[in-house]
Design a protein around this motif. Sequence first.
Motif, short mmCIF file in Angstrom:
data_model
loop_
_atom_site.label_atom_id
_atom_site.label_comp_id
_atom_site.label_asym_id
_atom_site.label_seq_id
_atom_site.Cartn_x
_atom_site.Cartn_y
_atom_site.Cartn_z
N MET A 1 0.84 -1.19 0.00
CA MET A 1 0.00 0.00 0.00
C MET A 1 0.88 1.25 0.00
SD MET A 1 -3.17 -0.09 2.44
CE MET A 1 -4.43 1.00 2.48
N TYR A 163 -6.46 1.47 -3.79
CA TYR A 163 -5.81 0.74 -2.70
C TYR A 163 -4.29 0.68 -2.91
CZ TYR A 163 -5.11 -2.90 0.83
OH TYR A 163 -4.70 -3.60 1.93
N TYR A 170 -9.88 0.60 3.17
CA TYR A 170 -11.14 0.04 2.67
C TYR A 170 -12.30 1.00 2.94
CZ TYR A 170 -8.73 -4.50 2.50
OH TYR A 170 -7.86 -5.52 2.23
N LYS A 185 -13.55 -5.22 -0.53
CA LYS A 185 -12.58 -6.31 -0.36
C LYS A 185 -12.79 -7.37 -1.43
CE LYS A 185 -11.96 -5.90 4.64
NZ LYS A 185 -11.87 -6.61 5.91
N LEU A 188 -11.44 -6.13 -4.67
CA LEU A 188 -9.98 -6.13 -4.67
C LEU A 188 -9.46 -7.55 -4.93
CD1 LEU A 188 -7.41 -4.43 -4.28
CD2 LEU A 188 -7.50 -5.02 -1.84
N PHE A 189 -10.08 -8.52 -4.29
CA PHE A 189 -9.67 -9.91 -4.48
C PHE A 189 -9.92 -10.34 -5.94
CE2 PHE A 189 -10.65 -14.51 -4.30
CZ PHE A 189 -9.39 -14.95 -3.95
N ARG A 192 -7.26 -8.83 -8.10
CA ARG A 192 -5.97 -9.53 -7.95
C ARG A 192 -5.96 -10.80 -8.79
NH1 ARG A 192 -3.63 -5.80 -5.67
NH2 ARG A 192 -3.75 -5.35 -3.45
N ARG A 196 -3.55 -11.45 -11.93
CA ARG A 196 -2.60 -12.57 -11.90
C ARG A 196 -2.80 -13.46 -13.12
NH1 ARG A 196 -1.90 -17.12 -7.27
NH2 ARG A 196 -4.13 -17.28 -7.64
N MET A 203 4.64 -13.40 -14.29
CA MET A 203 4.70 -13.37 -12.83
C MET A 203 6.12 -13.57 -12.29
SD MET A 203 1.84 -12.32 -11.73
CE MET A 203 2.36 -12.33 -10.04
N ALA A 207 8.00 -10.79 -10.12
CA ALA A 207 8.48 -11.02 -8.76
C ALA A 207 9.92 -10.52 -8.63
CB ALA A 207 8.40 -12.49 -8.41
N ARG B 8 -9.60 -20.71 -0.35
CA ARG B 8 -10.27 -19.53 -0.86
C ARG B 8 -10.44 -18.49 0.26
NH1 ARG B 8 -11.40 -17.70 -6.09
NH2 ARG B 8 -13.30 -16.47 -6.11
N GLN B 11 -7.12 -16.97 0.95
CA GLN B 11 -6.67 -16.07 -0.11
C GLN B 11 -7.39 -14.72 -0.06
OE1 GLN B 11 -6.78 -18.21 -3.85
NE2 GLN B 11 -5.30 -19.71 -3.12
N ARG B 12 -8.62 -14.76 0.37
CA ARG B 12 -9.37 -13.50 0.49
C ARG B 12 -8.83 -12.61 1.61
NH1 ARG B 12 -14.18 -12.56 -1.85
NH2 ARG B 12 -14.89 -14.09 -3.35
N ASP B 15 -4.48 -9.90 1.45
CA ASP B 15 -4.14 -8.47 1.43
C ASP B 15 -4.07 -7.90 2.84
OD1 ASP B 15 -3.60 -7.12 -1.12
OD2 ASP B 15 -5.50 -8.02 -1.74
N ASP B 16 -5.06 -8.28 3.65
CA ASP B 16 -5.07 -7.82 5.04
C ASP B 16 -3.91 -8.42 5.81
OD1 ASP B 16 -7.30 -6.28 4.63
OD2 ASP B 16 -8.71 -7.84 5.22
N ALA B 19 -0.87 -6.58 4.92
CA ALA B 19 -0.88 -5.22 5.47
C ALA B 19 -0.80 -5.24 7.00
CB ALA B 19 -2.16 -4.51 5.03
N THR B 43 0.35 -17.64 -3.85
CA THR B 43 -0.62 -16.56 -4.09
C THR B 43 -0.24 -15.31 -3.30
OG1 THR B 43 -2.35 -18.21 -4.44
CG2 THR B 43 -3.08 -15.97 -3.99
N ASP B 46 2.48 -13.71 -5.21
CA ASP B 46 1.97 -13.11 -6.45
C ASP B 46 1.22 -11.80 -6.16
OD1 ASP B 46 3.01 -15.22 -7.81
OD2 ASP B 46 1.09 -16.23 -8.19
N PHE B 47 0.37 -11.83 -5.15
CA PHE B 47 -0.38 -10.61 -4.82
C PHE B 47 0.58 -9.49 -4.40
CE2 PHE B 47 -4.86 -12.43 -3.67
CZ PHE B 47 -4.94 -12.98 -4.94
#
Lengths: 221, 167
Positions: A1, A163, A170, A185, A188-189, A192, A196, A203, A207, B8, B11-12, B15-16, B19, B43, B46-47
């Motif tokens: 961020m 973001y 958020y 959220k 955003l997911f 992503r 990707r 990728m 990286a 899943r 993965q959601r 980001d949190d 952070a 993942t 990658d993110f």
Amino acid sequence: MASENLATSGATAELDAALVDRCRSNDAAAFNAVVARHKARVFRFVCRMVGPGPDADDLAQETFVKAYTSLAGFRGSASLTTWLFRIAGNLCIDYRRRRKHGPARAVSLTAALFADEGREGPSEPRDPRDGPEAEALRGELRGQVYAAIDALPDKLRMVVLLYDIEGLTYDEISQVVGCPMGTVKSRLFSARCSLRSALSAYMGDLALATSAHTDRRGSAR
Amino acid sequence: MMRPAPCRRVQRRLDDFAAGSLPAGEAWKVQQHLAACAKCAQTLNDFGALRTAASMLEPEAPPPGFEDAVMCRIVAQGLRGTPWLVRFRWAALTAPVALALALGLLVPRPEPTRTLRSVAAAPIDVGVTRASGRLAVAASDPLADLAAANLVELDGAAVGANRDADL
Ligand SMILES: [Zn+2]
């Protein structure tokens, strides 16, 4: 961020509120100060939303014109920054909808990305250790990243830009796009995952490039 | 019965997690999952790369004269009849016009391109004169002014409010 977060800085919010009050008293200098304080972020956001070029210039200007003429309706429940992003975002989405039915834009995003001579403002210092091949690879990666972001649906692109680049929370993003934080959220997911997938062939390179970028930033501090 | 792997769900939260904004208990669960699941660990990487890549894009900077161009548009809009702009219009106009008159710069002449972009691109001293010339055109025939015609209808209540559903 992004590290800067003007939207949540207390001092910034106070100064903005004071400037807005002065604007309401028809203080032209105060509005000029508002533009000066926020133009860089609004302009950057608009460029990422619609691609750099004359249309982005116009949309960024229009954002402030609309903000000025709507100041009477600005209640201050949101920060000035998120309010400006909201106006800019709506203008950009309208523009992209119109453009879908109009002629293709004259300037490609990728080409425009590297043609910003004559612009004021910061630019990434060049690392003398970087050879032309590394620079060419980074250029290609930037182009691919830009194209992938550009290809996202408007709703997802907006959330990613706010973001990742603008560093909004958020909560702030939910104020900008006008939907609950859970939706932010979720978008955003989704963004992503789409990015990707679109950049799957890159990728590995990404990286490497991003870790080198992070290292450079770290050693520069 | 074994519960399905919560990839899943993890993965959601990546980001949190990255952070550092997850509650400690949840962060610990994600950490445990990442230690055992190569897919989710990949993942996460990658993110992270995508986040950094987005921030690496060349920053765009506003063109010189941006504020002047905005102020010209606002003044032009005021001349089209937004009542509460009128006082501002005079406040904004008085100084540059007086200055231009004092310097002998305010010579009526046709606007070469009739776009606001040319105002933005012009150096400030010329910009004042051009802006003033532009405003004279707008005042005499606002509808003929291409740039003024391009200005959106300005309704504060409409800003964003009517588009929530679309966002
Ligand atoms: Zn997993």
